[in-house]
Each structure stands twice: as C-alpha cells, then as structure tokens.
Scaffold this motif. Sequence first.
Motif, short mmCIF file in Angstrom:
data_model
loop_
_atom_site.label_atom_id
_atom_site.label_comp_id
_atom_site.label_asym_id
_atom_site.label_seq_id
_atom_site.Cartn_x
_atom_site.Cartn_y
_atom_site.Cartn_z
N ILE A 162 0.81 -1.22 0.00
CA ILE A 162 0.00 0.00 0.00
C ILE A 162 0.84 1.27 0.00
CG2 ILE A 162 -1.88 -1.18 1.20
CD1 ILE A 162 -1.27 0.67 3.60
N ASN A 163 2.17 1.15 0.18
CA ASN A 163 2.98 2.37 0.11
C ASN A 163 2.93 2.98 -1.30
OD1 ASN A 163 4.44 0.21 -0.85
ND2 ASN A 163 6.39 0.90 -0.02
N GLY A 164 2.63 2.15 -2.31
CA GLY A 164 2.44 2.67 -3.66
C GLY A 164 1.22 3.57 -3.74
N LEU A 165 0.16 3.22 -3.01
CA LEU A 165 -1.05 4.05 -2.95
C LEU A 165 -0.79 5.29 -2.11
CD1 LEU A 165 -3.58 1.16 -2.19
CD2 LEU A 165 -3.39 2.39 -4.37
N ILE A 166 -0.10 5.10 -0.98
CA ILE A 166 0.16 6.20 -0.04
C ILE A 166 0.90 7.34 -0.73
CG2 ILE A 166 1.54 6.85 1.99
CD1 ILE A 166 0.92 4.00 3.08
N PHE A 167 2.03 7.02 -1.36
CA PHE A 167 2.85 8.08 -1.91
C PHE A 167 2.33 8.60 -3.24
CE2 PHE A 167 5.72 6.75 1.41
CZ PHE A 167 6.22 7.98 1.84
N ALA A 168 1.50 7.81 -3.91
CA ALA A 168 0.83 8.34 -5.10
C ALA A 168 -0.10 9.48 -4.69
CB ALA A 168 0.02 7.24 -5.79
N LEU A 169 -0.84 9.28 -3.59
CA LEU A 169 -1.76 10.31 -3.09
C LEU A 169 -0.99 11.52 -2.57
CD1 LEU A 169 -4.79 10.74 -2.79
CD2 LEU A 169 -4.63 9.77 -0.48
N ILE A 170 0.12 11.26 -1.88
CA ILE A 170 0.94 12.37 -1.36
C ILE A 170 1.48 13.22 -2.51
CG2 ILE A 170 3.16 12.91 -0.25
CD1 ILE A 170 2.61 10.60 1.69
N LEU A 171 1.96 12.58 -3.58
CA LEU A 171 2.48 13.33 -4.73
C LEU A 171 1.36 14.09 -5.43
CD1 LEU A 171 4.75 14.15 -6.63
CD2 LEU A 171 4.46 11.99 -7.85
N LEU A 172 0.19 13.47 -5.59
CA LEU A 172 -0.94 14.15 -6.23
C LEU A 172 -1.33 15.42 -5.48
CD1 LEU A 172 -3.30 11.21 -7.25
CD2 LEU A 172 -2.26 12.87 -8.79
N ASP A 173 -1.29 15.35 -4.15
CA ASP A 173 -1.72 16.50 -3.35
C ASP A 173 -0.58 17.46 -3.04
OD1 ASP A 173 -4.41 15.78 -3.21
OD2 ASP A 173 -3.99 14.34 -1.62
N ALA A 174 0.65 17.13 -3.47
CA ALA A 174 1.79 18.01 -3.24
C ALA A 174 1.58 19.37 -3.91
CB ALA A 174 3.07 17.36 -3.75
N MET A 175 0.88 19.37 -5.07
CA MET A 175 0.53 20.61 -5.76
C MET A 175 -0.96 20.63 -6.09
SD MET A 175 3.37 22.48 -6.15
CE MET A 175 3.35 23.51 -7.60
N ASN A 176 -1.70 19.71 -5.45
CA ASN A 176 -3.15 19.58 -5.68
C ASN A 176 -3.44 19.37 -7.17
OD1 ASN A 176 -5.52 19.42 -4.13
ND2 ASN A 176 -6.24 21.37 -4.95
N TYR A 177 -2.67 18.46 -7.78
CA TYR A 177 -2.77 18.24 -9.22
C TYR A 177 -4.16 17.77 -9.65
CZ TYR A 177 2.36 18.46 -9.42
OH TYR A 177 3.67 18.87 -9.35
N ASP A 178 -4.59 18.27 -10.81
CA ASP A 178 -5.82 17.77 -11.43
C ASP A 178 -5.57 16.40 -12.04
OD1 ASP A 178 -7.44 19.99 -10.90
OD2 ASP A 178 -6.70 21.06 -12.67
#
Length: 631
Positions: A162-178
């Motif tokens: 699940i760390n693949g899911l965790i850091f995918a979400l962290i990166l997406l929200d790092a700049m609040n990417y669309d």
Amino acid sequence: MFIKITKKFQLTLLLLLSFSLFSINAQAKEYTTEELNEVASKIINWQVNDSTTTKQIFNSKTLLNAGSESSDWFAIGVGRLGRNANYLDYQALLSNYVSQKYQEKDLLSKQKATEWHRIGLAYLAVGGDPTKLTFDGDKVIDLVKDGTYDRGKVKKLNNQGINGLIFALILLDAMNYDIPNGAHDTRADIISQLLDAQNKDGGFSLTKKDDSDVDITAMTITALAPYYNSKEEISLENQKKIKISDVIEQSLSFLSEKQTKDAGFESWGTPNPESAAQVIIALTALNRNPQTDKQFIKNDKNLIDFLMSFQMKDGGFVHSFDYDKENPNSKPNESNAMASQQVLTALGATIRQAENMRSFYDFRPEMTKEVASQVERVNTNILQLENKETPKSEINSLYESFLEIPNEDKRYITNYSLLSKQLKKNEIDSSKDGLTLTNTGKSSKGNGVVVSVETKSNVLQSEDLSKKMSAIKSIKNNELRLADLPLIYSTYYQANLIKEEKLSPDDMALLKNKMTDLKDVQKNITQIGNTIQKEFYPMKDLGAKDFFKIRKTMKSIESISKEDRHLIFGYEDLEKSYAHTASKIKSLIISVVVIIIILIALIILSNNRKKRKKEKYRKLMMDEDEEYEDE
C-alpha cells in the motif's frame, strides 16, 4: 482560633510543595524552532562532512547519487527547511538520472511506483516541476502522470504494497494536481483502496498478510490528512460506508496505544527514531503539534524528546543502540544516514507546523496573508466552541467564514469536526462546504516552492550562466574531476531550461564534450567499485595473502583524482585493508628477517662452538703427543 504547625507538618508541607514543583518541571519540554533548526543544521553538517570537504550542502557524492533513496530524502529534508543550497545542481543531476533511466525498458522501476513518487517529491523540493521534468529541454517527462493516475496502465499502484497508494496520493496532493478524464486511477479510487486496507486494530500494514505497522500507519494518515474535513462517506468492499476522519482517528488511537513509555515507537521490536519521525509528519499533516498533543505524550515526554535521545555527538542520529538484524546496514552507536535523514524531515515538518507554514508535503506557494489570517481566525474560533455555549447566529457566521476559505486550503482547518457538530446541533445546513474527493480546489501548476523556514522568504535559484561558463573553460581536460560534474551539468541544464539565457553553439558543444569525458571518469569509478565489491568483501576476511591483489587495485585507483576517490564504492574500506595487510606483510617480513638472523646467529654460534671443540681437541691431542714423546 490558631493552629499550631508542628515541625512534622512543616516537613510534610515542604515535601508536597517540592513534589508539586517537580511535577510542573517534569512536563514534556517544548523545543523552540531555533533549537530544532540547530539540530537540523548538525544533521546537515554531518551528512556533508561525512565524505567530503566541500562547503556546498549537496556535495558531489550526494549529487552523483541523485535518484537514490539516500540522496533524495536528504534533498527533500533540506528543501523543506529552505536552506541556502545548490538546488540547481540537484535539479540537473536528478533530471539527468531520470532521462537516462527513461531510455531503459523498465524506466525508473519495473515493480516500484514509489520510485516515481520519491523522485517527484525530491524534484519539487529543490524547485523543479515533476510534470515537465527535462534535462536537455526537449525530452519532457511527466512523473506525476506516469507514477500516479496512469501508473495502473503498466502495474497496479499497490503492486509493491500500500505504500504505492500512499505516496501516489501524497504526490498528487503536493501541488493539488488535477486528474484528467480517462485516467486509470482517480483520487477516489486510490483513497478507497487505502481505506479498504485498514486492519481491525485501526492500523495499516504493507500487505494484508502483515501485522499493523507503525510506519505504514503514520504514512497512511499523512496521505489521508488533506481529506480529514470531508464529510463524504466512502463505500468499502464490504459495502460498509465510512468517513475519512473516522479512519484517521482509529489510526491515531492505534499509534497512541503502540507508543512506548518513553514516548517513542518500536519497529520489529527495535526502538528507533525513524518510526517516531513518520508519526510526527502525520501529526503535522493534520496541523497538530507533535510536542503538545496530549494523545502522544507519555510520562511527561513527547515525540521530539524521544527523537533527541538518538542524537550522536557528531550531529547525526543512530538507528538503534542495539544491533538490529532487520536493518543490518546500521551499526549500533554510529550515526546512520537513513535515521538522520528521516529525523531531518520530521524536524522540518515540526518547524513548518509551528511557523504556520504549509505542511511538509504541500509544495504550493505559501498562503496569502489574507487567507492565512482567515484560516488562523477560523481555527481559533472553532476551538472556543468546545468551552462555551455559542449562539446559533455566531455558529452560522463562523460557518460562513469557513466557506470563504478556498477549498484547496480548507485542509488547514484543524478542528472542523467541532464546528460540524455545532452545525448539526443547531440544524444549520452544512452541505454547502463542497468538500468532496473530486472537489479539492484549485490546482497549482509549475515548480515546487523552496521557502526558508527562518526568513519565510523564497530561496533564489538563479545563477550567472556567463560566470559558470568562464569557470568551465578554465578547466583543463587532463584536470577534469567529478567534482566539476555538478557545475558542468547544471550549466547545461540551466542553458536548456532558461531559453532567454542561451549559450553559443560552441559553448554547448564544449559542455557536451566535457559531459562525455565525465561519463568516462564515472565509468572507471563504477568499474573499480564493482571490482572492490566483487573481490574483496567481506573485508574482515582479508589477510596478508591478499596484499598483492589489493595493491594492484590500489594502483588502478591512482588514476582517479584524490577528490574523486571517496566516490569509489568501498574505497575507504579497501584503503584500511591495504594498510592492514601491508602491516601484516611488514610484520611477516620482519618476523622472517628476525628468524633468519636468529638462524644465522645460531649457525655462527654452532660453528664457533665446533671450532672451539675442535681447537680444544687439537690441543688435547698435541698435549698427549708431547707426553708420549717425553716418555
């Protein structure tokens, strides 16, 4: 009526007063941002001075390993503190690494999506844009697309756990990417999979077959933190619906229960600072103070107290004071790179939270003064709801103030649940807040912002290209060292990045030639390092018999400049072994010489003894002959 105070009563009163004062003084220490910054500086100095004498924070060893866990996490820690560092050098070497890897079949990794996530975060931390990563200005790579919402087209995000899911979400929200239409995974998809992975005890584990783990649980909280205020109920695989805030609270309870009596955490039975660092980052992501949060104070100690117990005299942090078989690369009582880097990130997260800055993984520009003051005002007013009866009109007014905060910044409202209860109690319609998994507010585009936690100002990253080019031209080909690589690569990178500062075709050709020469130096260093790893490890087994083989390798190292030798894998260990085996050879030679001298001495003594015996015998025979003649 007068009361006679006896000496015994006086003594009892004094003891009670002393105990009371002791209890007050024994409360958990709250470290100032200045103190935490000083600790961070010591970690950075330890990292820099660990292998080189360079005065730059990102030294040649760190830069040449850009794209690896050790260098990237250090860069992330430094960037979030906003220290004055050679960020363009790191951008250049990291983008070059990614560009080279993208020429291979498996790109950054066949199995691990987290390679994209870590590198994306590192690129943001040093001021880059991971959606437009490029080294030469032509080949543009989108790490966010390839590593998060479209990673599933190649491998599932949770392929590695699940760390693949965790850091995918962290990166997406790092700049609040669309996330564009037609993407393989949406935020809702990723969050649903994360929530489904929660164990019955409230914690999370890398895979379902594992027991709940402190580090993974804390990281999950960090990933989910931006959605804490969402009232949206998420449907799980078992058809149960749950709010993200409830999941987070259950996970916080799990972590609090796992906390040891000294306010720390264990991983696989070993107390260590890394686990505590992840919990600190999780709390700050929720805008909670890790030094004063009552849920995480044990025996008048807080999480920072626990971290500080692992600090070494050299400024670094030890992983464990006992041998940890789960982490064989760490040595007891020695500063450890991974432990030090994770503590650095935790310190950065704590300082940013204390200074009302964006959370550790939020790389967007800092909030405007107007929005920041409004967030602070709403947070203050919400807290007061807990201690007094508030009229419905004030509740409604407070809710209106909350609604005025942009959706993308509502994550910084700390105690929205208190306001939500009051809205429900006073029958005020709260459906207007619009906080859903698909409505996260305005996306930020462009480069990650590097802000100094000390001055609150943006850190400048521009450099004079003409001066850099002059320095490069002064380097003779036969004097080229890998220490020159950051200057040459960053100049080439900057020339392609900033179109209005173009270099002449001759200058660009010179840069390319020098980069080719540097690749040959790198290749030589890598080959020698591979030889050392293959032929001489484990070095504790080396003896006098290996001296000549070691000497041959040491001779080949003489072609590498002294500044670059520390970049060779195992060079320091081999140098020690060379001295050790040379000492053994010397001792052996001395022993042989001594033995030979002793043997020669014994032979001489033996011969002398024989001569004396022979002389004595001759004299004796002569005396007998004389006696015989006399007769």
